[in-house]
Design an enzyme around this catalytic site. Structure first.
Site, short mmCIF file in Angstrom:
data_model
loop_
_atom_site.label_atom_id
_atom_site.label_comp_id
_atom_site.label_asym_id
_atom_site.label_seq_id
_atom_site.Cartn_x
_atom_site.Cartn_y
_atom_site.Cartn_z
N LYS A 157 0.82 -1.28 0.13
CA LYS A 157 0.21 0.01 -0.12
C LYS A 157 0.89 1.21 -0.05
CE LYS A 157 -4.10 -2.03 1.81
NZ LYS A 157 -5.11 -2.14 3.06
N GLY A 179 -2.01 1.53 13.73
CA GLY A 179 -1.45 1.05 12.61
C GLY A 179 -2.12 1.82 11.45
P1 ATR Z 1 -2.09 -2.37 10.11
O1 ATR Z 1 -1.50 -1.80 9.06
O2 ATR Z 1 -2.74 -3.67 9.88
O3 ATR Z 1 -2.92 -1.31 10.76
P2 ATR Z 1 0.14 -2.44 11.90
O4 ATR Z 1 0.57 -1.21 11.25
O5 ATR Z 1 1.16 -3.35 11.86
O6 ATR Z 1 -1.06 -3.10 11.34
O7 ATR Z 1 -0.51 -2.02 13.50
C1 ATR Z 1 -0.92 -2.92 14.09
C2 ATR Z 1 -1.66 -2.47 15.31
O8 ATR Z 1 -2.20 -3.63 16.30
C3 ATR Z 1 -0.70 -1.63 16.01
O9 ATR Z 1 -1.48 -0.32 16.60
C4 ATR Z 1 -0.06 -2.45 17.25
O10 ATR Z 1 0.26 -1.87 18.42
P3 ATR Z 1 1.46 -1.36 18.70
O11 ATR Z 1 1.63 -0.04 17.92
O12 ATR Z 1 1.73 -0.86 20.07
O13 ATR Z 1 2.55 -2.30 18.22
C5 ATR Z 1 -1.55 -3.34 17.54
N1 ATR Z 1 -1.33 -4.70 18.08
C6 ATR Z 1 -1.12 -5.84 17.61
N2 ATR Z 1 -1.00 -6.91 18.44
C7 ATR Z 1 -1.67 -6.31 19.59
C8 ATR Z 1 -1.79 -6.84 20.69
N3 ATR Z 1 -1.58 -8.26 21.02
N4 ATR Z 1 -2.06 -5.88 22.05
C9 ATR Z 1 -2.46 -4.82 21.60
N5 ATR Z 1 -2.18 -4.11 20.22
C10 ATR Z 1 -1.69 -4.91 19.27
#
Ligand code: ATR
Length: 273
Positions: A66, A129
């Site tokens: 993207k 994210g």
């Molecule tokens: P996307 O592009 O799909 O939004 P990303 O940019 O990798 O994916 O973002 C993933 C989001 O999920 C982030 O906000 C991440 O939190 P952090 O910014 O603190 O890393 C969140 N996330 C993923 N696994 C998580 C978990 N087990 N508990 C809480 N937040 C989680």
């Protein structure tokens, strides 16, 4: 002549986009072919170039391309620029136009399909994210009473609040700060559901009649939705409607007419059990 479109990603085998767009084409009588392209991770531009040489008119773009798609474009819509990512490209002669319809598709699903207002409502987004980035502009355009972004890493939520500041007010917090406020709409935009992980959010965040929405689709009752049910939430949804609505936006952008989405959503729906 049949017009060509495709979805590009890596991996791409799981993509429902061909099924969705071919259903739209059949319904609207459009003569299109819609395929799947698996691009090498470092080869997005070459894959898109080759598709254009073969006469391709547009691409949907999924993980992990993207950001590459936006960089590839000559012009981009406001939502794509704000989130720094594009999920749809249109080829007009030499020009490449980029859009991001994810947030708009989600808004349409919530408002038109699920019958919940965003305007005047207290909205909570979990995660900061790419998915949350895509929601900022269309959500703020609906003028919610409040928009809170809660994230495990507070700095990322704060960054998004600053990014959105020109378009409206949002607040950032950590999960540990949730508990005193109540929300009408709660969206799980983290990737936690993909890994079967539960988020540390209190049951008390849900207003009576609240909607809990998980952006993932096809996973049935995710840990987030299960917890919402335990908290007494009666309105729960996954992202199948968002998926189909963002596709409908791209289809309308490419073809100049908007397909009906209800039957396609029904076909792709996996029961939330
Ligand atoms: P996307 O592009 O799909 O939004 P990303 O940019 O990798 O994916 O973002 C993933 C989001 O999920 C982030 O906000 C991440 O939190 P952090 O910014 O603190 O890393 C969140 N996330 C993923 N696994 C998580 C978990 N087990 N508990 C809480 N937040 C989680």
């Amino acid at each position: 002549m049949t017009d060509r479109y495709a979805v590009v990603g890596n991996p791409i085998t799981h993509s429902k986009s061909p099924q969705i767009h071919m259903a739209f084409a059949a319904q609207t009588g459009q003569d299109i072919d819609y395929g799947k392209l698996e691009s090498p991770i470092d080869g997005f531009a070459a894959t898109a170039n080759a598709f254009r040489v073969q006469g391709g008119l547009g691409l949907n773009v999924t993980v992990p391309f993207k950001l590459d798609a936006l960089a590839y474009a000559d012009e981009a819509g406001e939502a794509a620029r704000l989130c720094g990512a594009a999920n749809a490209l249109k080829f007009e002669g030499e020009r490449v136009l980029a859009e991001n319809f994810d947030g708009l598709g989600l808004c349409r699903d919530v408002v038109h399909n699920l019958g919940h207002r965003l305007s005047g409502q207290r909205v909570l987004i979990l995660g900061a994210g790419g998915a949350t980035r895509g929601m900022l502009l269309p959500f703020l355009a609906q003028q919610p009473a409040s928009l809170v972004i809660a994230n495990r890493s507070l700095d990322k939520a704060q960054e998004l609040v600053e990014l959105a500041a020109a378009h409206g007010d949002a607040q950032a917090c950590g999960y540990e700060d949730l508990g005193n406020d109540v929300f009408d709409l709660v969206f799980n935009a983290t990737s936690a559901s993909l890994f079967g992980q539960t988020l540390p959010i209190p049951h008390s965040i849900y207003a009576p009649d609240a909607l809990a929405y998980d952006l993932v689709y096809g996973k049935g009752l995710t840990p987030f939705l299960k917890e919402a049910q335990v908290a007494g939430v009666r309105h729960i949804a996954d992202g199948v409607g968002m998926l189909v609505e963002q596709a409908a936006e791209a289809f309308a952008w490419w073809r100049g007419l908007r397909p009906a989405t209800e039957a396609v959503i029904r076909e792709l729906t996996v029961p939330l059990v």
